[in-house]
Scaffold this motif. Structure first.
Motif, short mmCIF file in Angstrom:
data_model
loop_
_atom_site.label_atom_id
_atom_site.label_comp_id
_atom_site.label_asym_id
_atom_site.label_seq_id
_atom_site.Cartn_x
_atom_site.Cartn_y
_atom_site.Cartn_z
N VAL A 9 0.83 -1.21 0.00
CA VAL A 9 0.00 0.00 0.00
C VAL A 9 0.86 1.26 0.00
O VAL A 9 0.54 2.24 -0.66
N TRP A 10 1.96 1.23 0.72
CA TRP A 10 2.80 2.42 0.78
C TRP A 10 3.64 2.63 -0.48
O TRP A 10 4.25 3.68 -0.64
N LEU A 15 6.01 6.22 -4.88
CA LEU A 15 6.31 6.45 -6.29
C LEU A 15 5.79 7.81 -6.74
O LEU A 15 6.45 8.52 -7.51
N ALA A 16 4.60 8.16 -6.26
CA ALA A 16 4.08 9.48 -6.62
C ALA A 16 5.01 10.56 -6.11
O ALA A 16 5.27 11.56 -6.79
N GLY A 17 5.51 10.35 -4.88
CA GLY A 17 6.46 11.31 -4.33
C GLY A 17 7.71 11.40 -5.19
O GLY A 17 8.23 12.50 -5.44
N VAL A 22 11.06 14.54 -9.02
CA VAL A 22 11.80 14.64 -10.29
C VAL A 22 11.23 15.76 -11.15
O VAL A 22 11.97 16.55 -11.73
N PHE A 23 9.92 15.82 -11.22
CA PHE A 23 9.28 16.86 -12.02
C PHE A 23 9.73 18.24 -11.55
O PHE A 23 10.12 19.09 -12.34
N LEU A 24 9.69 18.44 -10.22
CA LEU A 24 10.07 19.74 -9.68
C LEU A 24 11.51 20.08 -10.00
O LEU A 24 11.84 21.17 -10.44
N VAL B 109 11.32 10.17 4.29
CA VAL B 109 12.60 9.47 4.21
C VAL B 109 12.53 8.36 3.16
O VAL B 109 13.45 8.19 2.35
N ASP B 110 11.43 7.63 3.16
CA ASP B 110 11.29 6.54 2.18
C ASP B 110 11.32 7.06 0.76
O ASP B 110 11.93 6.45 -0.12
N VAL B 111 10.65 8.20 0.52
CA VAL B 111 10.65 8.75 -0.84
C VAL B 111 12.08 9.07 -1.27
O VAL B 111 12.52 8.74 -2.36
#
Lengths: 305, 272, 516
Positions: A9-10, A15-17, A22-24, B109-111
């Motif tokens: 779930v996480w 991935l969205a993060g 990257v986009f930013l 942190v995970d991101v």
């Protein structure tokens, strides 16, 4: 089971993060890809048209949302140079990187296992010390030093191996050794420690008492169990392998994702950089997930904090 | 003093003498000006006058190596100091606060950790531009996550302990508890991580400079020297030899120091 | 440390998994290595991949050369003496000062079989110069061309806005097929495009070529970015031709065995012009004395000797000394003492060994960075502290365009006609409109540039440009460095290749396997 569901779930928000980050990053960079593509002579009208075509004239928020939407449908956009679909460009290069990483893992295991076993079995002797020395040096050695030295020795001076191109197995040797040495060093220590621990277990004494030969005891019974943590470490090291692959591909002109990424960064090829980073991060997250699954399967009592 | 403690001390001293001192004393130890170019003497092999030979622009490699040590030292220490401070603060806060705050911080942190390390560093340096300050910023942006995770895990272990609970029940404020009761008890592993962190930062900076993304041109960064050496590998291998050995020795030193510190602080911890 | 859980008993899965992992890379490994080249196949080395081969979009050197010289034919060409020569237009005449007529060759076919007609030429010129969707390569023509039409079965007529003197050079453009506007590689050239990947471009012989039958049956361009690998390719004999694609310090190895037996090296003076650009909008560099001092303080001859290894000639201005439009004066001689005096006079005295600082921007290309560092060292001798900043090409280029620089160094390639200077030095040509990056503004220069582009009498034109270039040599918007020689390394397996002064592939089709 709950633990695994939790992990899966996480994954998506992470991935969205990643995508957002990257986009930013890329849109804050100086350097306009349209200027780069059309050159100085382009008329303002041409520039505006190309910018519109590529969607670079919309407000940042809108560009971001469009990007998210397209990506979730599997469309990674088009390269700013030549217009080829990013998905295809990445797919073309992915096998080369996969080959390099698998080669490195083979080298890693191939060096680590014999060394680790020897060190464990001959614990306390000079063999152990030598293996330990290799381990400690291998971890400290930068692969951008090892790579060129290997090239110098094996490809130039001795002319035993071809270099700097992807081709048959012979072409893979030097890059795989370069990338795999760090892993081998790490794994050999793990193997040794894990095997030493395994050899102290009750069932080993039982096997020996049964009269089985030492080689069988070590090689078959102890080693099998000692390998599980070693394999999980490989999973944990994938991140390091991916980073190392970027440098290794640069050293050996290896046509993989890493060199594609570096090239795309230099050209400000937005869509291609985003695609590469996404694919690399996705692979990393998935492999970690699989590793955790394997871990969980092997020892249901272990729970990560 | 235990065997492990002695080992740690010995390694620390060795590093100090072999790396930090030459780095700090480079202006007095270096036989030549590292920026002095002399095209006529380019790629001269090692010999008297230039003990490690000269590079493609005729600069003395030994002098550049010594000044490069300063760069490595500065980058390593600065990165770790900033990462450790930031990461520990975040990790302790997360571990203490618990709940949604902890989840949010740890997911951040995970991101960051979802990026293979070098990737993010490359992207950050591409955005920020060349320069050693930007390299430190980029490496710190990655490095703090390791400290955060470590600090949080340590805090979780310390929280249930009696004296922390006692302090809470006595009404001490959270900051005081974190600073006075928790922090001193988790510093041990932080120092160990810091030692490995210095090694990692030095290696990462060298890697970035090797790719042409770190040090500005002319900076005698060891990674940049290796990159130069690679171009002249066939005709002048001596240019690559010294900086590579230097990197390896320094990274090795800090890794061993970290190991030894770890053993000293917790001898029950098995060697990895 | 994880405690193993398995209490004895066979557990084969981990072992099997290991074997699978070991075998996978063998499955992934690409089949075969480099294919051995056939005797009439030429392998050419490139140090960078062209961004695109589409003639409308190609602006980098390799893209332009492969597309214009191999896949397509151009309307006119440039002969080895740099004079306009017949291409697909085999005759031309100037009917009035603003009207030209070109006769189009008969019996030419595009790769897909369509015959070449004047309508194709009209289509090419119109799409090149279109106001939107046109090509960056059409910028010069767009300003000059008013109308173009087909006349009869084999003529094309061009109307100009003014009697431009150098129109013919601007007509060196690849002719595309009107019937297939979206097929980017359908040309009339001696080769067809077989395949293009990021690291390799394969061409095959066009058997229906209207000109002499191309010698090579196949041409394969291999992109090798790493310098060591390029050398290795030569050492292994994997490559037959490289034009300006090898670092100059490696050339010495070709004089010795085994390379000397396998390859010959051809060298000829070239047209590329390496220069240092200065930003005249900057308060320090706005002073002519400062610019002159910088020019005197750089030891260009040493750079040519040690960095270019002598494979370059000192440049006095944009066009080489043997051009009819060469600059009148010699390049400044190396005189740091005079440079110091000039800086004193300009009001920049020496204080603690320093007068002022400048930033020098460069790309991350290794040779460019080394050149920057040497210039930095030279300028330090007269108290100018130079800060060298290397940027990724994209950032570097943007900074140059915006005028966000003090010093930079680049190279102009293939400059044949002095009218090119209009885009560089006319006050109306600041980027993005033109290429006057240094913000040079001089009314006399403007007048001379405008007159020169319209002057058709060769003697008067030469005189105008001599005056202009004398002025520019005094004003120094650029500090001239050198003209690189063109260097071709050709395998002894082949005869027939000649260097063209622009350093392109014009004579590649003439290569033939050498008699044994």
């Amino acid at each position: 089971m709950r633990f695994l569901v939790n992990r899966i779930v996480w994954t998506l928000p992470i991935l969205a993060g990643v995508l957002t980050l990257v986009f930013l990053l890329l849109h804050l960079v100086p350097g306009d890809p349209v200027d780069l593509m059309l050159g100085e002579n382009a008329m303002a009208a041409d520039r505006a048209e190309m910018r519109a075509q590529l969607g670079l004239d919309r407000p940042l928020g809108e560009q971001y949302l469009r990007y998210l939407g397209r990506t979730l449908q599997g469309d990674l956009g088009r390269s700013l140079r030549g217009g080829g679909p990013v998905r295809t460009l990445i797919a073309e290069r992915l096998p080369a990187t996969a080959e390099l990483m698998l080669g490195a893992m083979v080298v890693g295991l191939g060096l680590a296992l014999p060394l680790g076993v020897l060190a464990a079995v001959r614990r306390g002797t000079w063999v152990d010390s030598a293996a330990g020395g290799f381990a400690v040096l291998g971890v400290a050695m930068p692969n951008f030093w090892l790579g060129p030295l290997l090239i110098l020795l094996f490809a130039i001076r001795l002319d035993w191996l071809p270099v700097n191109e992807r081709g048959g197995l012979a072409h893979l040797v030097l890059p795989a050794v370069t990338l795999g040495t760090h892993l081998a060093a790490l794994l050999s220590r793990m193997t040794r420690a894990s095997l030493v621990a395994a050899l102290g277990e009750d069932y080993i004494r039982a096997a020996r008492a049964k009269g089985l030969g030492e080689a069988r005891v070590v090689g078959v019974h102890a080693l099998r169990n000692a390998l599980i943590p070693v394999l999980t470490v490989i999973g944990l090291q994938v991140g390091a392998l991916l980073s190392g692959a970027i440098i290794t591909e640069s050293i050996f002109d290896w046509p993989g994702l890493g060199s594609l990424l570096l090239d795309a960064i230099r050209a400000r090829d937005y869509a291609l950089v985003q695609g590469c980073v996404l694919v690399i991060a996705l692979s990393y997250v998935l492999i970690n997930l699989l590793t955790d699954l394997a871990y969980g399967w092997a020892d249901p009592r272990i729970r990560r904090p | 003093m235990s065997h492990a403690a002695r080992r740690a001390l010995a390694l620390g001293l060795l590093l100090l003498l072999g790396f930090c001192l030459p780095a700090l004393l480079a202006p007095w130890l270096a036989p030549h000006d590292p920026a002095a170019l002399d095209l006529a003497g380019a790629l001269e092999p090692p010999g008297p006058g230039h003990w490690l030979g000269r590079d493609e622009q005729g600069a003395d490699i030994l002098s550049r190596l010594l000044y490069g040590a300063r760069i490595s030292l500065l980058v390593g220490l600065a990165t770790v100091a900033l990462s450790a401070t930031l990461g520990t603060a975040v990790g302790v806060a997360a571990g203490y606060a618990g709940g949604a705050v902890e989840q949010a911080l740890m997911r951040l942190v995970d991101v960051l950790l979802a990026f293979p390390g070098l990737l993010l560093a490359i992207a950050l340096v591409a955005v920020l531009g060349p320069g050693m300050v930007n390299v430190v910023i980029a490496l710190t942006a990655l490095g703090w996550t390791g400290f955060a995770r470590l600090a949080r895990a340590q805090v979780l272990g310390v929280m249930p302990l009696d004296y922390v609970q006692a302090a809470r029940s006595l009404g001490a404020g959270p900051v005081r508890i974190m600073a006075v009761h928790i922090l001193p008890n988790i510093l041990g592993p932080i120092w160990v991580q810091a030692s490995f962190g210095v090694a990692g930062a030095i290696l990462a900076e060298a890697g970035l400079s090797f790719l042409g993304l770190g040090a500005p041109p002319g900076t005698p960064s060891w990674g940049a020297m290796l990159s130069d050496g690679k171009s002249v590998l066939m005709e002048a291998p001596h240019v690559s030899l010294a900086p590579g050995l230097a990197i390896m020795a320094v990274v090795l030193g800090f890794n061993l120091l970290g190991d030894a510190l770890g053993d000293w602080l917790d001898p029950r911890r098995s060697r990895e | 440390m994880l405690r193993p859980l398995f209490q004895g008993g066979p557990r084969r899965r981990p072992a099997r998994a290991l074997w699978l992992i070991a075998l996978l890379p063998l499955a992934c490994a690409a089949p075969g290595g480099a294919r051995a080249a056939a005797p009439d196949e030429v392998v050419v080395l490139l140090e960078a991949a062209p961004a695109t081969l589409d003639p409308l979009l190609a602006t980098d050197a390799y893209g332009v050369r492969i597309s214009n010289q191999l896949l397509f034919d151009t309307l006119l060409t440039l002969d080895d003496a740099l004079a306009p020569a017949p291409g697909l237009a085999d005759q031309w005449r100037q009917v009035t000062p603003t009207r030209y007529r070109l006769r189009i060759r008969r019996g030419v076919r595009f790769h897909d079989g369509h015959p070449l007609t004047p309508a194709d030429v009209v289509f090419t010129l119109q799409s090149l110069t279109a106001a939107t969707g046109g090509s960056p390569n059409g910028a010069a023509l767009r300003q000059k061309l008013r109308a173009v039409r087909a006349l009869g079965a084999d003529e094309v007529e061009l109307d100009l806005n003014a009697p431009y003197a150098s129109l013919l050079v601007d007509l060196i453009v690849p002719v595309r097929c009107r019937a297939t506007p979206d097929a980017p590689f359908n040309g009339t050239g001696p080769f067809r495009l077989l395949r293009q990947t990021p690291t390799e471009i394969a061409l095959e012989r066009n058997l229906d070529y209207h000109g002499a039958r191309p010698g090579p049956a196949r041409v394969t361009f291999k992109v090798v970015q790493d310098e060591n690998t390029r050398m290795l390719k030569f050492l292994k004999g994997d490559v037959d031709l490289a034009v300006n694609a090898l670092p100059l310090d490696k050339l010495l190895q070709f004089r010795r065995a085994p390379l000397s037996g396998r390859y010959r090296v051809e060298e000829a003076p070239g047209l590329s012009y390496q220069y240092l650009g200065l930003n005249l909008a900057d308060p320090i560099l706005a002073q002519a004395k400062v610019r002159r001092a910088l020019a005197l303080a750089i030891n260009v001859d040493a750079l040519i000797k040690f960095r270019q290894k002598g494979h370059a000639t000192r440049a006095a201005w944009l066009l080489p000394a043997d051009s009819p439009y060469a600059a009148p004066g010699p390049p400044p001689r190396y005189d740091p003492a005079q440079a110091a005096r000039l800086l004193d006079e300009a009001g920049f005295p020496l204080k603690d060994g320093r007068r002022f600082g400048l930033t020098y921007k460069t790309s991350t290309d290794r040779a460019a960075v080394i050149q920057a560092r040497v210039i930095q060292s030279d300028l330090r001798e007269i108290g100018v502290e130079v800060d060298v900043r290397a940027f990724e090409w994209a950032t570097f280029y943007e900074d140059i365009q915006k005028g966000n620089f003090q010093l930079f160094s680049l190279r102009w390639i293939g400059v044949v006609d002095p009218d090119f200077q209009y885009e560089l030095f006319h006050s109306s040509q600041l980027p993005p409109r033109g290429r006057n990056r240094g913000r040079y503004r001089n009314p006399e220069a403007d007048r001379l540039l405008e007159a020169g582009r319209l002057e058709t009498d060769p003697a008067r034109r030469r005189a105008l440009y001599r005056r202009l270039e004398g002025r520019l040599q005094d004003d120094l918007p650029y500090i001239s460095l050198w003209h690189n020689n063109n260097i071709a390394i050709v395998s002894r397996r082949f005869d027939g290749f000649r260097l063209h002064p622009t350093g392109g592939f014009q004579h590649l089709a003439e290569m033939r396997p050498a008699a044994p």
